[in-house]
Design a protein around this motif. Structure first.
Motif, mmCIF file in Angstrom:
data_model
loop_
_atom_site.group_PDB
_atom_site.id
_atom_site.type_symbol
_atom_site.label_atom_id
_atom_site.label_comp_id
_atom_site.label_asym_id
_atom_site.label_seq_id
_atom_site.Cartn_x
_atom_site.Cartn_y
_atom_site.Cartn_z
ATOM 1 N N ARG A 115 0.831 -1.214 0.000
ATOM 2 C CA ARG A 115 0.000 0.000 0.000
ATOM 3 C C ARG A 115 0.861 1.257 0.000
ATOM 4 N NH1 ARG A 115 -2.366 3.405 3.868
ATOM 5 N NH2 ARG A 115 -4.390 4.241 3.237
ATOM 6 N N LEU A 116 1.924 1.262 0.822
ATOM 7 C CA LEU A 116 2.792 2.437 0.856
ATOM 8 C C LEU A 116 3.583 2.579 -0.436
ATOM 9 C CD1 LEU A 116 3.735 4.847 2.497
ATOM 10 C CD2 LEU A 116 5.520 3.411 3.505
ATOM 11 N N LEU A 117 3.974 1.458 -1.022
ATOM 12 C CA LEU A 117 4.654 1.522 -2.324
ATOM 13 C C LEU A 117 3.764 2.225 -3.341
ATOM 14 C CD1 LEU A 117 6.319 -2.019 -2.714
ATOM 15 C CD2 LEU A 117 7.501 0.174 -2.490
ATOM 16 N N GLU A 126 13.517 0.537 -1.152
ATOM 17 C CA GLU A 126 14.571 1.550 -1.097
ATOM 18 C C GLU A 126 14.105 2.859 -1.727
ATOM 19 O OE1 GLU A 126 19.203 2.089 -2.561
ATOM 20 O OE2 GLU A 126 18.374 0.087 -2.241
ATOM 21 N N GLU A 127 13.441 2.758 -2.872
ATOM 22 C CA GLU A 127 12.918 3.968 -3.526
ATOM 23 C C GLU A 127 11.840 4.619 -2.672
ATOM 24 O OE1 GLU A 127 10.711 5.341 -7.707
ATOM 25 O OE2 GLU A 127 11.108 3.214 -7.310
ATOM 26 N N ALA A 128 10.974 3.800 -2.076
ATOM 27 C CA ALA A 128 9.899 4.337 -1.236
ATOM 28 C C ALA A 128 10.457 5.079 -0.032
ATOM 29 C CB ALA A 128 8.983 3.203 -0.779
ATOM 30 N N LEU A 129 11.461 4.513 0.629
ATOM 31 C CA LEU A 129 12.022 5.177 1.795
ATOM 32 C C LEU A 129 12.766 6.449 1.413
ATOM 33 C CD1 LEU A 129 13.133 2.124 3.950
ATOM 34 C CD2 LEU A 129 11.377 3.809 4.503
ATOM 35 N N GLY A 130 13.385 6.440 0.236
ATOM 36 C CA GLY A 130 14.020 7.662 -0.247
ATOM 37 C C GLY A 130 13.013 8.782 -0.434
#
Length: 202
Positions: A115-117, A126-130
């Motif tokens: 869902r967060l992606l 990694e991209e999401a956390l960035g």
């Protein structure tokens, strides 16, 4: 006063004496708040980094009282011209001080829900956390909640003000500065150097 960014990676537990030293340096209201937290190492190191920066820049011996704005952003009510921001995650701490509002965020890489992606339009954790640390840093700079920023989206100017930081392996980090300002190099401290620096001037 230009912007200064500092980071430390606590790689061991604090001794009782080290924790007591760091607690003693905090304003009373922050000390009381931390005493109720189960995990104190990273928050204590965050305020230690902040004090170390302000001692070097302004000669402060201790941190002044801290208040919180309407959305919870901490500030020094007696020194509103001194802007600062702190962030910590398990095993990593990031701090920033400036003469203009700024926001910093650091997060350890970890699994992200589908869902967060989708919400962040990312293809990997990694991209999401960035993207998340940039949103969080922007929310902290403006003093609004990250969900509000996420819901309305970012303007082109806001996107340009967010800068990725290379701090520690396994972590994503970002800073949001004033328009046209670029971040300098993050000053990395070891836990021992941080503690020694604070003890020398106690």
């Amino acid at each position: 006063m230009s912007t200064e960014l500092l980071a430390v990676r606590p790689d061991r537990s604090l001794t009782d004496g080290e924790a007591a030293l760091l607690l003693e340096l905090l304003p009373p209201e922050r000390r009381e708040r931390l005493l109720w937290q189960a995990e104190q190492r990273e928050p204590l190191c965050a305020y230690g980094l902040l004090l170390l920066a302000l001692r070097r820049r302004l000669g402060w011996r201790s941190l002044p009282p801290v208040a919180r704005g309407p959305a919870g952003k901490p500030f020094f009510p007696d020194f509103p011209e001194v802007h600062w921001n702190l962030s910590h995650t398990a095993g990593a701490v990031l701090a920033g001080v400036s003469d203009r509002p700024l926001g910093v965020d650091i997060e350890r890489f970890r699994p992200v829900t589908p869902r967060l992606l989708r919400r962040l339009g990312a293809d990997s954790a990694e991209e999401a956390l960035g993207r998340w640390v940039r949103l969080e840093a922007l929310a902290k700079q403006s003093g609004t909640g990250v969900i509000a920023v996420l819901n309305r989206g970012l303007t082109a100017a806001e996107e340009a003000s967010a800068h990725d930081l290379t701090v520690f392996p396994g972590c994503a980090a970002a800073v949001v500065l004033g328009e046209g300002e670029a971040p300098g190099q993050v000053r990395i401290w070891t836990l021992e150097a941080l503690l020694e620096g604070l003890a020398e001037n106690f």
